[in-house]
Design a protein around this motif. Structure first.
Motif, PDB file in Angstrom:
ATOM      1  N   ILE A 169       0.830  -1.203   0.000  1.00  0.00           N
ATOM      2  CA  ILE A 169       0.000   0.000   0.000  1.00  0.00           C
ATOM      3  C   ILE A 169       0.865   1.254   0.000  1.00  0.00           C
ATOM      4  N   ASP A 170       1.893   1.276   0.847  1.00  0.00           N
ATOM      5  CA  ASP A 170       2.782   2.448   0.916  1.00  0.00           C
ATOM      6  C   ASP A 170       4.229   1.974   1.013  1.00  0.00           C
ATOM      7  N   PRO A 171       4.947   1.946  -0.120  1.00  0.00           N
ATOM      8  CA  PRO A 171       6.328   1.444  -0.110  1.00  0.00           C
ATOM      9  C   PRO A 171       7.364   2.489   0.298  1.00  0.00           C
ATOM     10  N   PHE A 172       6.943   3.740   0.459  1.00  0.00           N
ATOM     11  CA  PHE A 172       7.894   4.809   0.769  1.00  0.00           C
ATOM     12  C   PHE A 172       8.075   4.918   2.284  1.00  0.00           C
ATOM     13  N   ASP A 173       8.779   3.937   2.842  1.00  0.00           N
ATOM     14  CA  ASP A 173       8.947   3.870   4.292  1.00  0.00           C
ATOM     15  C   ASP A 173      10.275   3.186   4.592  1.00  0.00           C
ATOM     16  N   ARG A 174      11.282   3.986   4.948  1.00  0.00           N
ATOM     17  CA  ARG A 174      12.605   3.428   5.225  1.00  0.00           C
ATOM     18  C   ARG A 174      12.572   2.433   6.377  1.00  0.00           C
ATOM     19  N   GLY A 175      11.883   2.815   7.445  1.00  0.00           N
ATOM     20  CA  GLY A 175      11.839   1.956   8.622  1.00  0.00           C
ATOM     21  C   GLY A 175      11.210   0.610   8.335  1.00  0.00           C
ATOM     22  N   LEU A 176      10.156   0.606   7.533  1.00  0.00           N
ATOM     23  CA  LEU A 176       9.484  -0.645   7.181  1.00  0.00           C
ATOM     24  C   LEU A 176      10.433  -1.561   6.415  1.00  0.00           C
ATOM     25  N   HIS A 177      11.167  -1.001   5.443  1.00  0.00           N
ATOM     26  CA  HIS A 177      12.072  -1.836   4.654  1.00  0.00           C
ATOM     27  C   HIS A 177      13.267  -2.312   5.475  1.00  0.00           C
ATOM     28  N   GLU A 178      13.716  -1.485   6.396  1.00  0.00           N
ATOM     29  CA  GLU A 178      14.799  -1.938   7.282  1.00  0.00           C
ATOM     30  C   GLU A 178      14.348  -3.120   8.133  1.00  0.00           C
ATOM     31  N   ARG A 179      13.139  -3.022   8.661  1.00  0.00           N
ATOM     32  CA  ARG A 179      12.648  -4.114   9.503  1.00  0.00           C
ATOM     33  C   ARG A 179      12.419  -5.383   8.677  1.00  0.00           C
ATOM     34  N   LEU A 180      11.901  -5.236   7.463  1.00  0.00           N
ATOM     35  CA  LEU A 180      11.739  -6.404   6.600  1.00  0.00           C
ATOM     36  C   LEU A 180      13.094  -7.040   6.293  1.00  0.00           C
ATOM     37  N   ALA A 181      14.110  -6.203   6.097  1.00  0.00           N
ATOM     38  CA  ALA A 181      15.457  -6.737   5.860  1.00  0.00           C
ATOM     39  C   ALA A 181      15.912  -7.576   7.053  1.00  0.00           C
ATOM     40  N   ASP A 182      15.647  -7.100   8.271  1.00  0.00           N
ATOM     41  CA  ASP A 182      15.983  -7.874   9.478  1.00  0.00           C
ATOM     42  C   ASP A 182      15.331  -9.256   9.432  1.00  0.00           C
ATOM     43  N   LEU A 183      14.059  -9.269   9.052  1.00  0.00           N
ATOM     44  CA  LEU A 183      13.308 -10.520   9.069  1.00  0.00           C
ATOM     45  C   LEU A 183      13.796 -11.486   7.994  1.00  0.00           C
ATOM     46  N   PHE A 184      14.170 -10.961   6.833  1.00  0.00           N
ATOM     47  CA  PHE A 184      14.703 -11.845   5.790  1.00  0.00           C
ATOM     48  C   PHE A 184      16.105 -12.340   6.156  1.00  0.00           C
ATOM     49  N   LEU A 185      16.896 -11.508   6.818  1.00  0.00           N
ATOM     50  CA  LEU A 185      18.206 -11.968   7.289  1.00  0.00           C
ATOM     51  C   LEU A 185      18.044 -13.080   8.316  1.00  0.00           C
ATOM     52  N   ARG A 186      17.017 -12.967   9.142  1.00  0.00           N
ATOM     53  CA  ARG A 186      16.736 -14.007  10.136  1.00  0.00           C
ATOM     54  C   ARG A 186      16.475 -15.350   9.448  1.00  0.00           C
ATOM     55  N   GLU A 187      15.933 -15.286   8.220  1.00  0.00           N
ATOM     56  CA  GLU A 187      15.655 -16.497   7.445  1.00  0.00           C
ATOM     57  C   GLU A 187      16.833 -16.899   6.559  1.00  0.00           C
ATOM     58  N   GLY A 188      17.935 -16.136   6.630  1.00  0.00           N
ATOM     59  CA  GLY A 188      19.107 -16.446   5.820  1.00  0.00           C
ATOM     60  C   GLY A 188      18.992 -16.010   4.373  1.00  0.00           C
ATOM     61  N   LYS A 189      18.068 -15.084   4.079  1.00  0.00           N
ATOM     62  CA  LYS A 189      17.851 -14.634   2.697  1.00  0.00           C
ATOM     63  C   LYS A 189      18.537 -13.284   2.496  1.00  0.00           C
ATOM     64  N   GLU A 190      19.861 -13.341   2.313  1.00  0.00           N
ATOM     65  CA  GLU A 190      20.650 -12.115   2.250  1.00  0.00           C
ATOM     66  C   GLU A 190      20.343 -11.282   1.011  1.00  0.00           C
ATOM     67  N   SER A 191      20.133 -11.929  -0.129  1.00  0.00           N
ATOM     68  CA  SER A 191      19.893 -11.166  -1.359  1.00  0.00           C
ATOM     69  C   SER A 191      18.592 -10.372  -1.256  1.00  0.00           C
ATOM     70  N   ARG A 192      17.586 -10.972  -0.621  1.00  0.00           N
ATOM     71  CA  ARG A 192      16.317 -10.265  -0.455  1.00  0.00           C
ATOM     72  C   ARG A 192      16.485  -9.107   0.529  1.00  0.00           C
ATOM     73  N   ALA A 193      17.238  -9.352   1.594  1.00  0.00           N
ATOM     74  CA  ALA A 193      17.484  -8.291   2.576  1.00  0.00           C
ATOM     75  C   ALA A 193      18.255  -7.137   1.941  1.00  0.00           C
ATOM     76  N   LEU A 194      19.229  -7.471   1.088  1.00  0.00           N
ATOM     77  CA  LEU A 194      20.005  -6.437   0.401  1.00  0.00           C
ATOM     78  C   LEU A 194      19.094  -5.571  -0.461  1.00  0.00           C
ATOM     79  N   PHE A 195      18.196  -6.207  -1.193  1.00  0.00           N
ATOM     80  CA  PHE A 195      17.264  -5.481  -2.052  1.00  0.00           C
ATOM     81  C   PHE A 195      16.405  -4.515  -1.230  1.00  0.00           C
ATOM     82  N   LEU A 196      15.927  -4.978  -0.084  1.00  0.00           N
ATOM     83  CA  LEU A 196      15.074  -4.146   0.765  1.00  0.00           C
ATOM     84  C   LEU A 196      15.843  -2.960   1.338  1.00  0.00           C
TER      85      LEU A 196
END
Length: 478
Positions: A370-397
């Motif tokens: 709905i609203d992708p213009f949110d630095r904090g949201l993408h940072e937190r999503l990166a944390d969650l993908f790193l927790r799953e070992g998905k570094e490339s996805r975290a890098l993109f975020l």
């Protein structure tokens, strides 16, 4: 502006053959009000329809197929115009397929989208989706609707209309809603009462129709007649309760609602109105019982805000100390309304506090749509993908977070309704932190040069970092 050259165009997107446009998710008047991702898929699907039909697909079919694609992404994207569909069905005004294009003129346009989507769903269910592809291609060969239905579906369009009405009845026939009575039905009801003044059903509907038009004089005439014909009619007690509410007579309204329910009356709006009276009186447990009954009247209600039975139920449960059940109620609600950004963020925050990372990620992803213009949201999503070992996805975020303009960043602006306002943070410090995190992922993936270059950019911002990030930067620059 980007679609027709000036402001005021009412659509979220448009398709011009192989070129599509869309309103920005940051448009001030629409921010958090729609999903850019759903809009993009909707408009892209038009490209395919236009190519397959050589630009000759009728409006009802291309919009119906595009709405179908929204559902294919996620069933919660259903537009759920069930109240409107229920009213059209009750009025006997569901559009025949041969006339559905006329719905795309004037105030019925949104219903045209919805009915088109329902027709596509019905054909896909009963005849198979490949038949829809054949239909689109047939329009490209200059075949008419009647010929197409006979050849591809093996039935006339009128026979299809009959089957579709059965499908509509299966979807809304059990809903306990007071229909919006359109003018043609009103005239038929007046004739019924003229022929048979003792027709209780027609008089009840007339009383409702006049009330919907704020014509309390004629509504009162019907109510007076019904008091003699059927003095304990539950629906009329409920209508009288609604009229008492208009007069702000809560005591009388409450008494009439209770009489209406006890005499067999039952509809969604009456239940919700009664809930609000009980809430004001502090009767939380009884209000909770009644909101459950409201939900049973309309189990898939998508209404948002204070009018939502699910939001009301969650609020009551929380007040009664049942926080987990309140969360489950909101999870049910967003299955029927995929556009409530505030609830998505609230659910993400609550599940984060409970350590339920998968659910937190799910709701953050829905909010991002709905609203992708949110630095904090993408940072937190990166944390969650790193927790799953998905570094490339975290890098993109993290790269998205870095690219988000400060002027559009929701994290640095006003709070989401229902959540605390964000603390002001030095934008350069935020940028440095994101660059350090990107550098760490690059280094971990074997891109030492890229990691060092990114770390230098973080250092060159010249901001004071907290001890943790300062140490991480020193390690990257060694």
């Amino acid at each position: 502006m980007r679609t027709i050259g000036y402001q005021g165009f009412g659509a979220l997107g448009a398709c011009f053959g192989c070129f599509i446009t869309s309103v920005s998710p940051t448009a001030p008047e629409l921010r958090t009000q729609f999903s850019w991702r759903v809009t993009a898929r909707h408009e892209f699907s038009h490209v395919l329809h236009l190519v397959l039909s050589r630009g000759r697909v009728p409006r009802w079919l291309t919009e119906g197929l595009a709405v179908y694609e929204e559902l294919a992404m996620d069933p919660s994207n259903d537009r759920r115009m069930e109240r409107e569909l229920h009213s059209y069905w009750k009025n006997g005004e569901v559009f025949p397929v041969s006339e559905l294009n006329t719905a795309f003129r004037g105030p019925t346009i949104l219903f045209g989208y919805y009915q088109g989507g329902l027709i596509v769903r019905h054909i896909a269910r009963d005849f198979g989706f490949p038949k829809l592809v054949e239909i689109v291609k047939a329009f490209g060969k200059d075949m008419g609707t009647e010929a197409i239905f006979r050849k591809i579906l093996g039935i006339t369009s009128k026979e299809y209309d009959r089957r579709f009405l059965t499908y509509v009845a299966s979807k809304v026939g059990s809903l306990r809603l007071v229909p919006r009575i359109h003018e043609k039905w009103l005239q038929r009801l007046l004739l019924r009462v003229e022929k048979n003044p003792k027709d209780v059903e027609a008089r009840v509907l007339l009383a409702q129709a006049f009330t919907q038009r704020n014509n309390e004089v004629d509504a009162g005439t019907q109510i007076a007649a019904l008091k003699k014909l059927d003095p304990d009619n539950g629906a009329i007690y409920l209508l009288r309760a609604q009229l008492a509410l208009r007069r702000k007579d809560l005591r009388e309204a409450r008494k009439l609602f209770e009489l209406g329910f006890s005499h067999g009356g039952d509809d969604f709006d009456s239940r919700m109105a009664y809930v609000r009276i009980l809430e004001k009186a502090g009767r939380k447990k009884k209000a909770l019982e009644q909101v459950e009954r409201a939900i049973s009247c309309w189990p898939t209600c998508p209404i948002s805000g204070n009018g939502s039975p699910f939001a009301t139920k969650a609020r009551l449960l929380k007040a009664l100390g049942k926080k987990d059940e309140a969360l489950r109620t909101l999870e049910t609600y967003v299955r029927f309304n995929a556009r409530d950004y505030g609830v998505y963020r609230y659910l993400a925050r609550e599940f984060r506090a409970r350590g339920q990372w998968a659910k937190e990620k799910h709701y953050l992803m829905k909010a991002r749509d709905i609203d992708p213009f949110d630095r904090g949201l993408h940072e937190r999503l990166a944390d969650l993908f790193l927790r799953e070992g998905k570094e490339s996805r975290a890098l993109f975020l993290l790269q998205i977070a870095l690219a988000t303009p400060l002027t559009k960043d929701r994290s640095s602006q006003k709070a989401v309704p229902g959540l605390k306002a964000p603390k002001p943070e030095d934008p350069k410090r935020v940028e440095a932190r994101i660059r350090i995190r990107i550098a760490e992922i690059l280094e971990s993936s074997g891109d030492g040069d890229g990691a060092r270059a990114m770390a230098k950019k973080a250092r060159d911002l010249g901001v004071e970092l907290d001890s943790d990030f300062a140490e991480r930067l020193r390690k990257l620059l060694r």
